[in-house]
Scaffold this active site. Structure first.
Site, PDB file in Angstrom:
ATOM      1  N   TYR A  61      14.578 -86.853  -4.221  1.00  0.00           N
ATOM      2  CA  TYR A  61      15.701 -87.709  -4.626  1.00  0.00           C
ATOM      3  C   TYR A  61      16.721 -87.789  -3.486  1.00  0.00           C
ATOM      4  CZ  TYR A  61      13.855 -87.587  -9.396  1.00  0.00           C
ATOM      5  OH  TYR A  61      13.052 -87.706 -10.502  1.00  0.00           O
ATOM      6  N   ASN A 164       3.896 -87.238 -14.445  1.00  0.00           N
ATOM      7  CA  ASN A 164       2.972 -88.316 -14.066  1.00  0.00           C
ATOM      8  C   ASN A 164       1.526 -87.826 -13.956  1.00  0.00           C
ATOM      9  OD1 ASN A 164       5.200 -90.254 -13.634  1.00  0.00           O
ATOM     10  ND2 ASN A 164       5.697 -88.891 -11.936  1.00  0.00           N
TER      11      ASN A 164
HETATM   12  P1  NAP Z   1      17.392 -95.120 -16.867  1.00  0.00           P
HETATM   13  O1  NAP Z   1      18.382 -94.514 -17.809  1.00  0.00           O
HETATM   14  O2  NAP Z   1      16.220 -95.807 -17.432  1.00  0.00           O
HETATM   15  O3  NAP Z   1      18.139 -96.158 -15.907  1.00  0.00           O
HETATM   16  C1  NAP Z   1      19.350 -95.829 -15.306  1.00  0.00           C
HETATM   17  C2  NAP Z   1      19.885 -97.063 -14.634  1.00  0.00           C
HETATM   18  O4  NAP Z   1      20.329 -97.950 -15.646  1.00  0.00           O
HETATM   19  C3  NAP Z   1      21.068 -96.745 -13.747  1.00  0.00           C
HETATM   20  O5  NAP Z   1      21.013 -97.557 -12.583  1.00  0.00           O
HETATM   21  C4  NAP Z   1      22.253 -97.111 -14.613  1.00  0.00           C
HETATM   22  O6  NAP Z   1      23.379 -97.550 -13.880  1.00  0.00           O
HETATM   23  C5  NAP Z   1      21.703 -98.267 -15.416  1.00  0.00           C
HETATM   24  N1  NAP Z   1      22.418 -98.348 -16.686  1.00  0.00           N
HETATM   25  C6  NAP Z   1      22.370 -97.520 -17.714  1.00  0.00           C
HETATM   26  N2  NAP Z   1      23.176 -97.918 -18.723  1.00  0.00           N
HETATM   27  C7  NAP Z   1      23.762 -99.028 -18.288  1.00  0.00           C
HETATM   28  C8  NAP Z   1      24.688 -99.913 -18.865  1.00  0.00           C
HETATM   29  N3  NAP Z   1      25.157 -99.723 -20.107  1.00  0.00           N
HETATM   30  N4  NAP Z   1      25.078-100.964 -18.145  1.00  0.00           N
HETATM   31  C9  NAP Z   1      24.619-101.159 -16.896  1.00  0.00           C
HETATM   32  N5  NAP Z   1      23.709-100.332 -16.283  1.00  0.00           N
HETATM   33  C10 NAP Z   1      23.293 -99.300 -16.985  1.00  0.00           C
HETATM   34  O7  NAP Z   1      16.931 -93.912 -15.970  1.00  0.00           O
HETATM   35  P2  NAP Z   1      16.457 -93.732 -14.428  1.00  0.00           P
HETATM   36  O8  NAP Z   1      17.668 -93.550 -13.577  1.00  0.00           O
HETATM   37  O9  NAP Z   1      15.484 -94.762 -14.037  1.00  0.00           O
HETATM   38  O10 NAP Z   1      15.699 -92.361 -14.572  1.00  0.00           O
HETATM   39  C11 NAP Z   1      16.333 -91.270 -15.228  1.00  0.00           C
HETATM   40  C12 NAP Z   1      15.918 -89.957 -14.625  1.00  0.00           C
HETATM   41  O11 NAP Z   1      14.527 -89.784 -14.783  1.00  0.00           O
HETATM   42  C13 NAP Z   1      16.148 -89.838 -13.108  1.00  0.00           C
HETATM   43  O12 NAP Z   1      17.459 -89.497 -12.759  1.00  0.00           O
HETATM   44  C14 NAP Z   1      15.192 -88.728 -12.780  1.00  0.00           C
HETATM   45  O13 NAP Z   1      15.761 -87.470 -13.094  1.00  0.00           O
HETATM   46  C15 NAP Z   1      14.032 -89.009 -13.720  1.00  0.00           C
HETATM   47  N6  NAP Z   1      12.931 -89.754 -13.061  1.00  0.00           N
HETATM   48  C16 NAP Z   1      11.765 -89.114 -12.875  1.00  0.00           C
HETATM   49  C17 NAP Z   1      10.689 -89.763 -12.313  1.00  0.00           C
HETATM   50  C18 NAP Z   1       9.406 -89.025 -12.132  1.00  0.00           C
HETATM   51  O14 NAP Z   1       8.484 -89.541 -11.485  1.00  0.00           O
HETATM   52  N7  NAP Z   1       9.277 -87.846 -12.690  1.00  0.00           N
HETATM   53  C19 NAP Z   1      10.805 -91.108 -11.895  1.00  0.00           C
HETATM   54  C20 NAP Z   1      12.023 -91.753 -12.105  1.00  0.00           C
HETATM   55  C21 NAP Z   1      13.078 -91.074 -12.696  1.00  0.00           C
HETATM   56  P3  NAP Z   1      24.755 -96.685 -13.903  1.00  0.00           P
HETATM   57  O15 NAP Z   1      24.492 -95.461 -13.093  1.00  0.00           O
HETATM   58  O16 NAP Z   1      25.738 -97.620 -13.262  1.00  0.00           O
HETATM   59  O17 NAP Z   1      25.091 -96.405 -15.338  1.00  0.00           O
END
Ligand code: NAP
Length: 304
Positions: A61, A164
């Protein structure tokens, strides 16, 4: 209409004795936008104050395609060094095994060095939960298992998880491991329902793994729904969200949490208000009818 069981505020991490919050906070996006340790500390406090104690990061990350590998862990390490008392308030999860540009490496030498490097960047003695981020099909799972078991025996890692992995890859790694896996981390959201039907969640329930859902809002697509199918899912969630007086995001988290496998959504937002708001998800109660209505929208066709 009878309600499905209430969502507990905490869960046990797999078969371990570690108690985690029913929601996690993820740091994939933490090192973006020039965020400083002071900004990161504010977000971390916000998550902890909202009762979110499981924190998910990874060595990759911060990597932007050319540099930044390790930056999110290093930022968290700075926060923990400045405020050592925070360490005891969290269950710290990280991941390794993706090494750009290879792309995957879980050979014994590399994986050992990756674990050491994560400990150094995070500035901690122990990682509570270490995930293999994506499977390296060129390393025999027996070797991966040996490296992980050794790290647990040395006290560097408390518990083990995978991300994954296919169900067969999980079975095989577990076959060789001396320690039981405690978690699996697939992508799950109302827009990504594959693992509700492909056996991954059934396997998690059978093996007692805690499923951690990455991108529970589809990486933000659920908020900014752009195509017909995404809009249909968003509308189905909105109908319930309006009745419960919560946001669509909160309804999405609680939809996942209502599944009997005990899914823990990993909140991806780096916005303090949205992190705090997520905690409302544990208070939502679903009827079967409402839950299945979201599933039908996600499938894009009626149930048989
Ligand atoms: P997500 O919750 O699906 O998406 C988050 C994104 O949505 C952020 O850019 C956020 O922006 C935006 N968002 C959320 N609520 C919003 C709202 N009300 N209005 C506007 N934008 C909004 O999660 P993700 O960040 O993709 O993934 C979450 C976690 O999963 C990661 O941090 C990581 O720990 C984990 N992950 C793991 C893998 C893996 O391969 N194991 C892959 C990807 C992710 P804001 O920050 O501006 O709210």
């Amino acid at each position: 209409m009878s309600l499905m069981p209430a969502i507990p505020p905490t869960r046990t991490l797999g078969s371990s004795d570690i108690v985690i919050s029913s929601l996690a906070w993820g740091m994939w996006r933490l090192a973006e936008d020039g965020r400083t340790a002071a900004n990161a500390a504010r977000l971390l406090h916000c998550a902890l104050d909202a009762g979110i104690t499981l924190l998910d990061t990874a060595d990759i990350y911060g990597f932007d395609g050319s540099g930044g590998f390790g930056d999110a862990e290093a930022l968290l390490g700075e926060v923990l060094t400045a405020e050592p008392g925070l360490r005891g308030r969290m269950v710290l999860a990280t991941k390794g095994g993706i090494m750009p540009p290879l792309p995957y490496d879980q050979s014994p030498d590399y994986l050992r060095s990756a674990i050491e490097a994560s400990l150094r960047r995070l500035q901690v003695d122990t990682i509570d939960l270490y995930h293999i981020h994506r499977p390296d099909i060129l390393t025999h799972p027996q070797e991966v298992a040996r490296t992980l078991d050794d790290a647990v025996a040395a006290g560097k890692i408390r518990t083990l998880g995978v991300s994954n992995f296919t169900t067969a890859q999980i079975d095989t790694l577990q076959y060789f491991l001396g320690h039981g896996l405690v978690s699996t981390q697939p992508e799950i959201s109302p827009l990504r329902i594959t693992c509700l039907a492909n056996g991954e969640l059934d396997q998690a329930m059978r093996m007692g793994l805690t499923p951690l859902a990455w991108s529970p809002l589809g990486g933000g697509r659920l908020v900014h729904a752009e195509n017909e199918r995404d809009r249909a899912v968003a509308n189905a969630l909105d109908r319930i969200a309006e009745e419960a007086e919560v946001s669509r995001s909160v309804a999405a988290y609680s939809w996942l949490m209502a599944h009997p496998a005990g899914i823990v959504p990993i909140i991806g937002s780096q916005n303090p208000d949205r992190i705090a708001e997520a905690a409302q998800a544990t208070a939502m109660r679903w009827t079967r009818q409402d839950w299945y209505a979201v599933l039908v929208a996600a499938r894009g066709e009626r149930l048989p």
